[in-house]
Design a protein around this motif. Structure first.
Motif, short mmCIF file in Angstrom:
data_model
loop_
_atom_site.label_atom_id
_atom_site.label_comp_id
_atom_site.label_asym_id
_atom_site.label_seq_id
_atom_site.Cartn_x
_atom_site.Cartn_y
_atom_site.Cartn_z
N PRO A 335 13.17 28.91 45.27
CA PRO A 335 14.36 29.40 45.99
C PRO A 335 15.05 30.57 45.32
O PRO A 335 15.73 31.35 45.99
N ARG A 336 14.85 30.73 44.01
CA ARG A 336 15.50 31.87 43.34
C ARG A 336 14.99 33.19 43.90
O ARG A 336 15.66 34.22 43.85
N ARG A 337 13.76 33.17 44.42
CA ARG A 337 13.19 34.39 44.99
C ARG A 337 13.48 34.52 46.48
O ARG A 337 13.54 35.63 47.01
N HIS A 342 20.44 38.99 45.47
CA HIS A 342 20.47 39.36 44.06
C HIS A 342 21.43 40.49 43.73
O HIS A 342 21.69 40.76 42.57
N ASN A 343 21.97 41.16 44.72
CA ASN A 343 22.94 42.22 44.44
C ASN A 343 24.37 41.76 44.72
O ASN A 343 25.29 42.58 44.75
N MET A 344 24.56 40.43 44.89
CA MET A 344 25.86 39.89 45.23
C MET A 344 26.35 38.91 44.17
O MET A 344 25.61 38.52 43.27
N THR A 345 27.61 38.50 44.30
CA THR A 345 28.22 37.62 43.30
C THR A 345 27.76 36.17 43.48
O THR A 345 27.19 35.79 44.51
N LYS A 398 22.22 25.72 39.81
CA LYS A 398 23.32 24.96 40.43
C LYS A 398 23.78 25.62 41.73
O LYS A 398 24.12 24.93 42.69
N VAL A 399 23.80 26.95 41.75
CA VAL A 399 24.21 27.67 42.97
C VAL A 399 23.31 27.29 44.14
O VAL A 399 23.77 27.08 45.27
N ILE A 400 22.00 27.21 43.88
CA ILE A 400 21.03 26.91 44.93
C ILE A 400 21.36 25.60 45.64
O ILE A 400 21.24 25.49 46.87
#
Length: 466
Positions: A335-337, A342-345, A398-400
């Motif tokens: 999921p990280r990909r 990736h350009n956001m907070t 954790k964000v995911i």
């Protein structure tokens, strides 16, 4: 007297200053096939890299044909005696089948090419394979590609062939064809080292099965004990050790969030289960083909050809697509990909699902304050305004999952949640799954990895090809 072909003793591999494999032992005799099953993708990849000569430094003793050799000697002189058949092709896609078999020997003379085409045709006839030798490799099926690589290993006189997850790529008919090829190769002196992530059918050919967990040899099963239940028990299966039933289906399906009843189509066995609020259910498949099929159904991009599927007590296809998609969250593999911006907070990434659920979410500052307050014990507020690529991987992980903790879908589908490379993050994943479940979210895990059954609690449904 049996002749030893390959042995490793006290093999240890370290990566990033951490032990990946420790004191591993493996012995392979000529004509006696050996199975090896890893409970971790990371450890399995490290072992394959070792066999393929890609590790810069290893500890331990290596023997090839009863001669002690250094790892560098193995790479220089003995690796050429081995072949690895990976899940992905090692052939040259731009070349034809016959060119891949003989490209080390081809000249530019047309008569030579004709000669090698005929040799390739004779080889395929010998193995009872119907393949066009002029066909480009990129157009081959998984089975045809594996067959070509095995024929090439035979042609090159390999003594040891490592088969990596070959069975999981094939349907029942192709699997039987693969067995026929392996039997021919066996008669001509080739020995197999068989590594599978989940599918255990090829382990029937082996004399022993080495089970590797936490980087160490956990147990060596003799042929008489190689079966799914014994493997699960050895690895520490939640379902086996707690005597949970496979393919469990609750009679009160009207109270369920999701229920499958005798859904099969391409699956190796009919799939039946019920999943209620706050439950975690694991469906463990034997191939990517099955995981992709289930995901397409749950995305509503395909429908089951037989059996029935209920969502909140109603036939899935009768539920409004818009309403269903609002009630179901999906976390895909890696999921990280695939899901992060990736350009956001960090805050933006947390709130993307909420923005589709709450009208004018971003125009009300109170919504963002609510997110900060809700997650203050999980994600320190200081990270929220940072770019997602600048925070520690623990926060990213954790964000995911926290984005769905905020959204609170009725159903959350997680694809291979432990397929990440950094195994240190798995505990965070496990903690987040438990937290999501405690909030009443029904969690469905779909995987083709044993780790899902041994590391995550909850009932398991096994779709295996016996």
């Amino acid at each position: 007297m049996k002749k030893e072909l390959f042995r490793i003793f006290n093999l240890s591999i370290r990566q990033n200053q951490s032990a990946v494999l420790s004191n591993l032992y493996l012995q392979v005799f000529e004509g006696e096939h050996t199975g090896i099953l890893f409970n971790s993708f990371y450890e399995r990849t490290a072992f394959l890299d070792f066999i393929d000569g890609k590790i810069s430094e290893v500890e331990g003793i290596i023997y090839f044909e009863e001669t002690a050799v250094t790892y560098q000697d193995y790479i220089r002189s003995y690796k050429k005696e081995t072949a690895i058949i990976y899940e992905s092709s090692r052939l040259m896609n731009s070349l034809s089948v016959y060119e891949n078999l003989f490209y080390e020997q081809l000249s530019f003379l047309w008569i030579t090419a004709k000669k090698y085409k005929k040799m390739a045709e004779n080889l395929f006839e010998f193995f009872h394979l119907s393949l066009d030798v002029n066909q480009k490799v990129k157009s081959l099926t998984n089975f045809e590609r594996i067959a070509v690589e095995l024929v090439k290993a035979f042609l090159q006189g390999k003594k040891l062939v490592f088969l990596s997850n070959a069975a999981s790529l094939l349907d029942a008919g192709e699997f039987e064809q693969l067995l026929s090829i392996l039997k021919v190769l066996e008669k001509h002196g080739i020995t197999f080292l068989i590594g599978e992530t989940f599918d255990i059918r090829l382990f029937r050919l082996t004399c022993t099965l080495h089970l590797i967990k936490n980087g160490q040899t956990l147990r060596i099963l003799p042929r008489s004990q190689i079966c799914q239940e014994e493997i699960q028990r050895s690895l520490g299966s939640y379902s086996v050790l707690r005597h949970q039933k496979s393919h469990h289906q609750d009679k009160d399906i009207k109270e369920s969030v999701l229920a499958f009843d005798n859904v099969q189509d391409i699956l190796p066995a009919p799939l039946s289960f019920t999943l209620k609020k706050g439950q975690i259910l694991k469906i463990i498949c034997s191939s990517n083909r099955e995981t992709d099929y289930l995901l397409s159904i749950l995305r509503r991009r395909a429908s089951a050809g037989n059996g029935s599927i209920l969502f909140r007590g109603q036939p899935l296809q009768s539920v409004s697509l818009n309403q269903y998609l609002k009630s179901c969250g999906i976390i895909e593999s890696n999921p990280r990909r695939t899901v992060l911006f990736h350009n956001m907070t960090v805050l933006y990434n947390l709130c993307v699902p909420l923005d589709s659920k709450i009208h004018n979410f971003w125009t009300n500052p109170g919504n963002q304050k609510g997110v900060e307050y809700t997650l203050k014990d999980i994600i320190p507020p200081g990270y929220l305004q940072m770019n997602i690529d600048q925070v520690p991987m623990e926060i990213v992980q954790k964000v995911i999952y926290c984005r769905w903790l905020l959204y609170v879908p009725e159903l959350l589908v997680c694809m291979n949640p432990f397929s990440i490379i950094d195994t240190s993050l798995n505990q965070i994943t496990l903690d987040m799954l438990r937290l999501l479940s405690s909030k009443g979210i029904a969690v469905l895990i779909i995987s083709n990895n044993w780790t899902m059954d041994t590391e995550i609690e909850g009932e398991a449904v096994f779709l295996t090809q016996e």
